[in-house]
Design a protein around this motif. Structure first.
Motif, PDB file in Angstrom:
ATOM      1  N   GLY A  59       0.782  -1.231   0.000  1.00 46.82           N
ATOM      2  CA  GLY A  59       0.000   0.000   0.000  1.00 46.82           C
ATOM      3  C   GLY A  59       0.813   1.280   0.000  1.00 46.82           C
ATOM      4  O   GLY A  59       0.360   2.304  -0.529  1.00 46.82           O
ATOM      5  N   LEU A  60       2.023   1.247   0.568  1.00 44.27           N
ATOM      6  CA  LEU A  60       2.814   2.478   0.650  1.00 44.27           C
ATOM      7  C   LEU A  60       3.211   3.028  -0.727  1.00 44.27           C
ATOM      8  O   LEU A  60       3.100   4.241  -0.961  1.00 44.27           O
ATOM      9  CB  LEU A  60       4.048   2.244   1.523  1.00 44.27           C
ATOM     10  N   PRO A  61       3.703   2.198  -1.668  1.00 44.87           N
ATOM     11  CA  PRO A  61       3.972   2.759  -3.003  1.00 44.87           C
ATOM     12  C   PRO A  61       2.728   3.338  -3.669  1.00 44.87           C
ATOM     13  O   PRO A  61       2.798   4.370  -4.346  1.00 44.87           O
ATOM     14  CB  PRO A  61       4.527   1.565  -3.793  1.00 44.87           C
ATOM     15  N   VAL A  62       1.579   2.675  -3.462  1.00 44.92           N
ATOM     16  CA  VAL A  62       0.333   3.192  -4.043  1.00 44.92           C
ATOM     17  C   VAL A  62      -0.056   4.508  -3.376  1.00 44.92           C
ATOM     18  O   VAL A  62      -0.555   5.431  -4.037  1.00 44.92           O
ATOM     19  CB  VAL A  62      -0.793   2.149  -3.915  1.00 44.92           C
ATOM     20  N   ALA A  63       0.176   4.613  -2.066  1.00 46.54           N
ATOM     21  CA  ALA A  63      -0.109   5.866  -1.367  1.00 46.54           C
ATOM     22  C   ALA A  63       0.732   7.004  -1.933  1.00 46.54           C
ATOM     23  O   ALA A  63       0.238   8.132  -2.113  1.00 46.54           O
ATOM     24  CB  ALA A  63       0.167   5.698   0.132  1.00 46.54           C
ATOM     25  N   GLY A  73      -4.090   9.050 -15.709  1.00 47.49           N
ATOM     26  CA  GLY A  73      -4.558   7.760 -15.205  1.00 47.49           C
ATOM     27  C   GLY A  73      -4.538   7.614 -13.703  1.00 47.49           C
ATOM     28  O   GLY A  73      -4.858   6.527 -13.191  1.00 47.49           O
ATOM     29  N   ILE A  74      -4.188   8.665 -12.951  1.00 49.63           N
ATOM     30  CA  ILE A  74      -4.169   8.563 -11.496  1.00 49.63           C
ATOM     31  C   ILE A  74      -5.579   8.312 -10.956  1.00 49.63           C
ATOM     32  O   ILE A  74      -5.773   7.565  -9.986  1.00 49.63           O
ATOM     33  CB  ILE A  74      -3.567   9.830 -10.856  1.00 49.63           C
ATOM     34  N   GLY A  75      -6.576   8.916 -11.583  1.00 53.77           N
ATOM     35  CA  GLY A  75      -7.957   8.671 -11.166  1.00 53.77           C
ATOM     36  C   GLY A  75      -8.346   7.212 -11.315  1.00 53.77           C
ATOM     37  O   GLY A  75      -9.022   6.646 -10.449  1.00 53.77           O
ATOM     38  N   LEU A  76      -7.899   6.587 -12.409  1.00 51.81           N
ATOM     39  CA  LEU A  76      -8.171   5.166 -12.607  1.00 51.81           C
ATOM     40  C   LEU A  76      -7.472   4.328 -11.543  1.00 51.81           C
ATOM     41  O   LEU A  76      -8.039   3.359 -11.022  1.00 51.81           O
ATOM     42  CB  LEU A  76      -7.705   4.741 -13.999  1.00 51.81           C
ATOM     43  N   ALA A  77      -6.234   4.707 -11.202  1.00 53.09           N
ATOM     44  CA  ALA A  77      -5.501   3.987 -10.160  1.00 53.09           C
ATOM     45  C   ALA A  77      -6.230   4.087  -8.823  1.00 53.09           C
ATOM     46  O   ALA A  77      -6.305   3.115  -8.054  1.00 53.09           O
ATOM     47  CB  ALA A  77      -4.088   4.542 -10.033  1.00 53.09           C
ATOM     48  N   ARG A  78      -6.794   5.259  -8.527  1.00 54.75           N
ATOM     49  CA  ARG A  78      -7.535   5.450  -7.279  1.00 54.75           C
ATOM     50  C   ARG A  78      -8.754   4.533  -7.224  1.00 54.75           C
ATOM     51  O   ARG A  78      -9.113   4.001  -6.164  1.00 54.75           O
ATOM     52  CB  ARG A  78      -7.967   6.924  -7.172  1.00 54.75           C
ATOM     53  N   THR A  79      -9.392   4.330  -8.368  1.00 53.18           N
ATOM     54  CA  THR A  79     -10.555   3.448  -8.421  1.00 53.18           C
ATOM     55  C   THR A  79     -10.141   1.985  -8.290  1.00 53.18           C
ATOM     56  O   THR A  79     -10.765   1.210  -7.551  1.00 53.18           O
ATOM     57  CB  THR A  79     -11.314   3.661  -9.744  1.00 53.18           C
ATOM     58  N   ILE A  80      -9.086   1.594  -8.987  1.00 55.34           N
ATOM     59  CA  ILE A  80      -8.644   0.199  -8.970  1.00 55.34           C
ATOM     60  C   ILE A  80      -8.287  -0.243  -7.559  1.00 55.34           C
ATOM     61  O   ILE A  80      -8.636  -1.348  -7.124  1.00 55.34           O
ATOM     62  CB  ILE A  80      -7.444   0.013  -9.916  1.00 55.34           C
ATOM     63  N   VAL A  81      -7.603   0.621  -6.806  1.00 57.93           N
ATOM     64  CA  VAL A  81      -7.143   0.218  -5.482  1.00 57.93           C
ATOM     65  C   VAL A  81      -8.314   0.081  -4.506  1.00 57.93           C
ATOM     66  O   VAL A  81      -8.224  -0.656  -3.517  1.00 57.93           O
ATOM     67  CB  VAL A  81      -6.099   1.219  -4.942  1.00 57.93           C
ATOM     68  N   LEU A  82      -9.426   0.762  -4.769  1.00 56.54           N
ATOM     69  CA  LEU A  82     -10.581   0.689  -3.873  1.00 56.54           C
ATOM     70  C   LEU A  82     -11.443  -0.540  -4.134  1.00 56.54           C
ATOM     71  O   LEU A  82     -12.131  -1.021  -3.227  1.00 56.54           O
ATOM     72  CB  LEU A  82     -11.420   1.963  -4.015  1.00 56.54           C
ATOM     73  N   ILE A  83     -11.419  -1.066  -5.351  1.00 59.24           N
ATOM     74  CA  ILE A  83     -12.300  -2.178  -5.716  1.00 59.24           C
ATOM     75  C   ILE A  83     -12.139  -3.391  -4.800  1.00 59.24           C
ATOM     76  O   ILE A  83     -13.141  -3.936  -4.303  1.00 59.24           O
ATOM     77  CB  ILE A  83     -12.093  -2.564  -7.194  1.00 59.24           C
ATOM     78  N   TYR A 255      10.996   4.468  -9.708  1.00 51.43           N
ATOM     79  CA  TYR A 255      11.005   3.100  -9.198  1.00 51.43           C
ATOM     80  C   TYR A 255       9.795   2.862  -8.283  1.00 51.43           C
ATOM     81  O   TYR A 255       9.178   1.793  -8.316  1.00 51.43           O
ATOM     82  CB  TYR A 255      12.298   2.819  -8.427  1.00 51.43           C
ATOM     83  N   VAL A 256       9.478   3.879  -7.474  1.00 51.57           N
ATOM     84  CA  VAL A 256       8.316   3.757  -6.593  1.00 51.57           C
ATOM     85  C   VAL A 256       7.029   3.714  -7.419  1.00 51.57           C
ATOM     86  O   VAL A 256       6.119   2.922  -7.132  1.00 51.57           O
ATOM     87  CB  VAL A 256       8.278   4.927  -5.590  1.00 51.57           C
ATOM     88  N   VAL A 257       6.957   4.554  -8.440  1.00 48.38           N
ATOM     89  CA  VAL A 257       5.781   4.549  -9.315  1.00 48.38           C
ATOM     90  C   VAL A 257       5.639   3.194 -10.009  1.00 48.38           C
ATOM     91  O   VAL A 257       4.532   2.646 -10.122  1.00 48.38           O
ATOM     92  CB  VAL A 257       5.879   5.689 -10.355  1.00 48.38           C
ATOM     93  N   THR A 258       6.761   2.642 -10.462  1.00 48.75           N
ATOM     94  CA  THR A 258       6.726   1.320 -11.093  1.00 48.75           C
ATOM     95  C   THR A 258       6.236   0.268 -10.123  1.00 48.75           C
ATOM     96  O   THR A 258       5.419  -0.608 -10.471  1.00 48.75           O
ATOM     97  CB  THR A 258       8.125   0.938 -11.616  1.00 48.75           C
ATOM     98  N   ALA A 259       6.724   0.327  -8.864  1.00 46.17           N
ATOM     99  CA  ALA A 259       6.265  -0.626  -7.851  1.00 46.17           C
ATOM    100  C   ALA A 259       4.766  -0.496  -7.616  1.00 46.17           C
ATOM    101  O   ALA A 259       4.052  -1.498  -7.470  1.00 46.17           O
ATOM    102  CB  ALA A 259       7.027  -0.406  -6.542  1.00 46.17           C
ATOM    103  N   ALA A 260       4.265   0.753  -7.594  1.00 43.25           N
ATOM    104  CA  ALA A 260       2.831   0.962  -7.416  1.00 43.25           C
ATOM    105  C   ALA A 260       2.038   0.383  -8.580  1.00 43.25           C
ATOM    106  O   ALA A 260       0.974  -0.235  -8.380  1.00 43.25           O
ATOM    107  CB  ALA A 260       2.541   2.462  -7.270  1.00 43.25           C
ATOM    108  N   MET A 261       2.546   0.543  -9.794  1.00 44.03           N
ATOM    109  CA  MET A 261       1.870  -0.018 -10.965  1.00 44.03           C
ATOM    110  C   MET A 261       1.851  -1.544 -10.911  1.00 44.03           C
ATOM    111  O   MET A 261       0.853  -2.186 -11.296  1.00 44.03           O
ATOM    112  CB  MET A 261       2.558   0.454 -12.248  1.00 44.03           C
TER     113      MET A 261
END
Length: 519
Positions: A59-63, A73-83, A255-261
């Motif tokens: 969760g920390l990289p996604v945060a 696409g950040i809005g899409l990422a916010r939706t994906i993580v909540l599903i 690298y952190v963004v890649t980990a979040a993806m």
């Protein structure tokens, strides 16, 4: 008094009654002295701690992505993580079963972490977005590496949010039911599933009461830690002015963004696996499972059709959401008033009430459900035979979530706006209607949608209370998975896929038109 009365009648009374019966039957001391009991408790706490650690790491990289990064696409990422957080437990259980047919500890730990990455990402990103970048930049200017600057400056500042998220995730994982039931089978049991086994199959009330006490102690400890961390997080947010800190990643931040993806991709993997499994048969691709929902399954596995079970789910979730919103909004208003009161006693009462509202999330749903059956006949109309029995149990589960989404918004409303309206002659009711309601409207809509999808997939208490002739869709899925036959298996996966699609649609609408509060 209304929220307190609801908690007393529909939560405290049934739980105390069932635990009291267990004590009156004797043998509680024997159960607590049994080494097997403590091994069971150790596995529950150990697996919950492991799931919490995995959820924090993921969760920390996604945060960071949600709080600090400005990319398409950040809005899409916010939706994906909540599903995953609002997916029904039976859906997640079957999704991971599609990936690990034999189950085991690893898929159990990963499934519970899968549920709770959103709690970490949303909670931590809320504080991270308010952190002053100048402190980190000063550390870098003094020669600190990016990792050292994060470890010595950013992470300590984020500690209140991390601790709050960890406490909530541990609470959810320690009381997980559907996932353990599906993936653990008979080999791996937790306190929650053992309480279910002893209550439903063995009628061992003394054993269930002893285990409920252990679970309750762990829940109270997690709630106390979570409450302290939440107060620290709210203070930290208030001390920092809101600022726009999101920007395009630079250097090692990629690298952190890649980990979040990668984490987001892994969150989608079980969902895709479930969809594939729902159309897979030994003879190739087929929609036979979806077509079979119009029937009752092979050899009459269900007493009603799959579509009737879906209608039952929609009706129960609607009733539960209306009830939870009424109680949750009133409770949130009361907590705000008590928090703003000058007296220390009022603030103490508010903190106690806030913690009490979270208790239903951590007490065994089986204990609550069985308590309903032994107590609610004393109320007028004998609610044990009422169709409102399931919505009442579901409302208990979603009231804490509604409060956690609405309360921060109401607390953030500037008191000077309310005072100005009152000075101009507005009554308290009109102040609420003209000031509070418009500012909180988006969160109210989000809380209603959030509560609806959680109630739609609720399985713990519903599996115990739903009648065989009126099952909800998650209960029907569990029944189908317990019956032999390829058609029953296909129907179960198809029903789970439908539940998942409804959940995804609701989450998209929540993120589009509402605010998900602490989640």
């Amino acid at each position: 008094m209304l929220p307190v009365a609801f908690l007393v009648v529909f939560f405290a009374w049934p739980v105390v009654a069932i635990v009291g019966r267990g004590f009156s039957a004797g043998g509680v001391d024997t159960v607590l002295g049994d080494p097997q009991t403590w091994r069971l408790a150790g596995f529950t706490l150990g697996s919950a701690a492991a799931s919490t650690a995995v959820a924090l790491l993921a969760g920390l990289p996604v945060a960071f992505l949600l709080a600090r990064v400005r990319l398409p696409g950040i809005g899409l990422a916010r939706t994906i993580v909540l599903i995953p957080f609002v997916l029904p437990t039976v859906v997640v259980g079957l999704a991971f079963r599609a990936l690990w047919p034999d189950g085991g500890v690893l898929p159990l730990v990963l499934a519970n972490a899968f549920f709770n990455v959103a709690v970490v990402a949303r909670t931590v990103s809320g504080l991270w977005a308010h952190l002053d970048l100048r402190a980190t930049e000063a550390a870098r200017a003094l020669g600190a590496s990016p990792w050292r600057a994060f470890r010595t400056v950013t992470l300590p500042a984020l500690a209140p949010a991390v601790a709050s998220a960890a406490a909530v995730v541990f609470l959810f994982c320690a009381t997980s039911f559907g996932v353990v039931l599906i993936l653990g089978g008979g080999s791996y049991r937790t306190l929650e599933t053992e309480i279910y086994l002893r209550t439903v199959d063995l009628l061992d009330l003394s054993g269930a009461a002893a285990l409920s006490l252990l679970q309750f102690a762990a829940v109270v400890a997690a709630l106390a830690l979570g409450a302290m961390a939440r107060r620290r997080r709210e203070s930290a947010v208030r001390l920092r002015a809101a600022q726009v800190t999101a920007r395009r990643p630079q250097g090692g931040q990629w690298y952190v963004v890649t980990a979040a993806m990668v984490v987001l991709g892994l969150l989608l993997t079980p969902i895709v696996a479930l969809l594939v499994e729902s159309v897979s048969t030994p003879d190739g691709w087929s929609f036979a499972g979806y077509r079979a929902l119009a029937g009752t399954g092979a050899n009459g596995a269900l007493q009603v059709t799959g579509w009737v079970a879906a209608q039952n789910s929609l009706a129960a979730a609607t009733d539960a959401t209306l009830l939870a919103m009424a109680i949750g909004v009133i409770a949130s208003v009361v907590l705000v008033v008590l928090r703003r009161s000058p007296g220390r006693l009022a603030r103490g009462v508010g903190e106690t009430m806030d913690a009490a509202l979270m208790l239903p999330l951590g007490v065994s749903a089986v204990t609550v459900g069985f308590g309903y059956l032994v107590t609610l006949d004393a109320l007028p109309g004998d609610l044990r035979t009422s169709p409102m029995l399931v919505p009442l149990a579901q409302a208990l589960v979603i009231i804490p979530l509604v409060v956690r989404m609405i309360l921060p918004v109401l607390r953030a409303i500037d008191e000077r706006l309310r005072q100005a309206a009152a000075t101009l002659g507005a009554s308290p009711l009109r102040v609420w209607r003209e000031v509070d309601l418009p500012l909180a409207a988006r969160s109210l809509v989000a809380a209603a949608g959030f509560g609806f999808v959680v109630a739609l997939g609720e399985f713990g208490a519903t599996s115990f209370l739903a009648r065989p002739d009126a099952p909800t869709l998650p209960v029907a899925v569990a029944t189908l998975m317990g019956r032999p036959g390829e058609l029953n298996n296909q129907m179960a996966y198809a029903a789970c896929a439908l539940l998942m699609l409804v959940t995804v649609a609701a989450v998209v609408l929540i993120d589009r038109f509402g605010s998900a509060g602490e989640f």
